[in-house]
Design an enzyme around this catalytic site. Structure first.
Site, mmCIF file in Angstrom:
data_model
loop_
_atom_site.group_PDB
_atom_site.id
_atom_site.type_symbol
_atom_site.label_atom_id
_atom_site.label_comp_id
_atom_site.label_asym_id
_atom_site.label_seq_id
_atom_site.Cartn_x
_atom_site.Cartn_y
_atom_site.Cartn_z
ATOM 1 N N ASP A 243 31.058 27.056 27.949
ATOM 2 C CA ASP A 243 31.838 25.825 27.986
ATOM 3 C C ASP A 243 31.716 25.286 29.399
ATOM 4 O OD1 ASP A 243 32.896 25.532 25.370
ATOM 5 O OD2 ASP A 243 34.226 27.220 25.766
ATOM 6 N N CYS A 277 39.599 21.140 31.369
ATOM 7 C CA CYS A 277 38.296 20.625 30.932
ATOM 8 C C CYS A 277 38.401 19.633 29.791
ATOM 9 C CB CYS A 277 37.367 21.782 30.559
ATOM 10 S SG CYS A 277 37.971 22.809 29.207
#
Length: 471
Positions: A243, A277
């Site tokens: 990620d 994020c």
């Protein structure tokens, strides 16, 4: 750090963990260098042999017991997150609750996702065959975790790996290793053999040595794009799950529930001081409501209290470091120099960075095209939904997006056309449930987290086929 089972004399240097709010020392851990990687791998290999012999019910019971232990000590865990990561106490408590759920989901996965029967007789010529596949461990998983969710993102790697019968070589962020270590200690106290998880805290050279090791069968990494790219170049032939950040857009249509959109976007933008994020970075507002939205969003941003994260009424705690503050400040300065307008914020005090809102940011600015990872939001008007989707898709990487609308057709159109791993309808981009698949499009990630999906990445199918010979 008893879980390392390595002599303290091997590590003369220490990494000091400091409170990002006041600079006080929270703790210290031995700094492990790249020269120790063979020792770490030797222990991890022993752990892999032990892990694969643990029956599923024991893996599940250990994870359940650990979840219960963390629940019983939840305030202690939350306070540690506040001290080392700077999250507000409210946010830290939520992260602790999510960690408990992640471990429980992992316990369920250990028991229920063991494989399937294969219908061999659905293919002509295979009528005499029957069989199944099982899910078997990969071996050693290298887990590299960031500072912004120092407990739950570690649980998202350890839980599925343990459920799948693997060993883990865990490298948490040097800035926030204490929550990870405490989690591992709880797992060991809950019955996990010590060798199954090996914790190693160190710098980039240690990380490079770990990811390049042939004995490591998979790397699960959460962090920045540049580091992820370096890992991919170094890793060799092994599974990668990454990620790598996002730049989340939220579209606000004129037919939406206006108050809910403002409230959700404020929360989505400034949670964890913007170090998130999937935090809302770019808010795209349909032109007829743009001025009203701008006024109310800026007013709500100004009302947020920035300060001591231990105070229950603090909304925005400190950023992780002076370096992070400097990077965010420089991005704003470049945007302003390019003609952007500052609506509020941009006056950091120490590591406290107030909610900051910009508009008229050129697409050429890194504040528009890259992940800011700070409490910085860009407002941008649009005319038609198709225009908003083009704007939403303009960055090279994407994790989540959101849209606020009361038009089902428009919502479904956006969900279809937006290039993101998740599209939240009438929610900000930062909604995440720990059981759902989580990851990005384009350069946003490789693979998916979310307990079931990580578990399947961390295991491999083995087919057993029986031919019932008839003589």
């Amino acid at each position: 750090m008893r879980n390392l089972a390595l002599s303290e004399t091997t590590f003369p240097e220490e990494i000091v963990v400091s409170n990002p709010f006041d600079g006080s020392v929270v703790g210290a851990v031995p700094e492990i260098g790249a020269a120790s990687v063979n020792t770490l791998l030797g222990r991890a290999k022993r752990g892999a042999q032990i892990a694969k012999t643990l029956p599923r019910h024991k893996r599940s019971a250990i994870l359940e017991k650990a979840a219960a232990a963390i629940e019983a000590a939840s305030e202690e865990f939350a306070l540690l997150i506040v001290k080392e990561a700077g999250k507000t106490i409210t946010q830290a408590r939520k992260e602790t609750t999510r960690c408990i759920n992640t471990l429980k989901l992992s316990a369920d996965e250990a028991k229920h996702n063991a494989g399937e029967v294969i219908p061999f007789d659905s293919y002509a010529g295979s009528e005499s065959r029957q069989g199944w596949y099982t899910r078997e461990p990969l071996g050693i998983i290298a887990a590299i975790t960031p500072y912004n969710d120092p407990l739950n993102l570690v649980a998202h790697k350890l839980g599925p790996a343990i459920a799948g019968g693997n060993a883990v070589l865990l490298k948490p962020s040097e800035l926030t290793p204490l929550s990870a270590i405490k989690l591992v200690e709880v797992l060991v106290e809950s019955g996990l053999p010590e060798e199954i998880v090996t914790v190693a805290v160190g710098g980039p050279e240690l990380g490079k040595a770990i990811v390049s090791a042939k004995d490591v069968r998979m790397i699960s990494f959460t962090g920045g794009f540049a580091t992820g790219e370096a890992i991919a170049k170094t890793a060799g032939i092994k599974k990668l799950a990454m990620d790598l950040g996002g730049n989340a857009p939220v579209i606000v249509m004129e037919n939406c529930d206006f108050d809910a959109a403002v409230e959700s976007c404020v929360s989505g933008a400034y949670w964890a001081a913007g170090q998130n994020c999937i935090g809302t970075q770019r808010i795209l507002i349909q032109r007829p409501i743009y001025d009203r939205f701008r006024i109310e969003f800026v007013a709500a941003s100004r009302k947020l209290k920035t300060g001591n994260p231990l105070d229950a009424d603090t909304d925005v705690g400190p950023m992780i470091s002076t370096k992070a503050v400097g990077r965010a400040t420089a991005m704003i300065d470049r945007a302003l120099a390019a003609g952007s307008t500052l609506l509020c914020g941009h006056e950091p005090v120490g590591n406290l960075f107030p909610p900051t809102v910009l508009e008229s940011v050129p697409a050429s600015c890194d504040a528009w095209s890259e992940e800011v990872f700070a409490p910085i939001v860009i407002l941008e008007p649009f005319d038609e939904l198709a225009d908003a989707i083009v704007l939403a898709n303009s960055p090279e990487y994407s994790l989540h997006a959101g849209i606020f609308t009361n038009d089902l057709e428009g919502a479904l159109e956006a969900a279809k056309e937006i290039e993101a791993g998740g599209v939240m309808i009438n929610d900000s981009s930062d909604y995440r449930f720990d059981a759902m698949p989580f990851g990005g499009f384009k350069y946003g990630s490789m693979g998916r987290e979310g307990v079931r999906f990580a578990y399947e990445d961390m295991t491999q199918p083995k087919v057993v086929c029986i031919n019932r010979l008839r003589r």
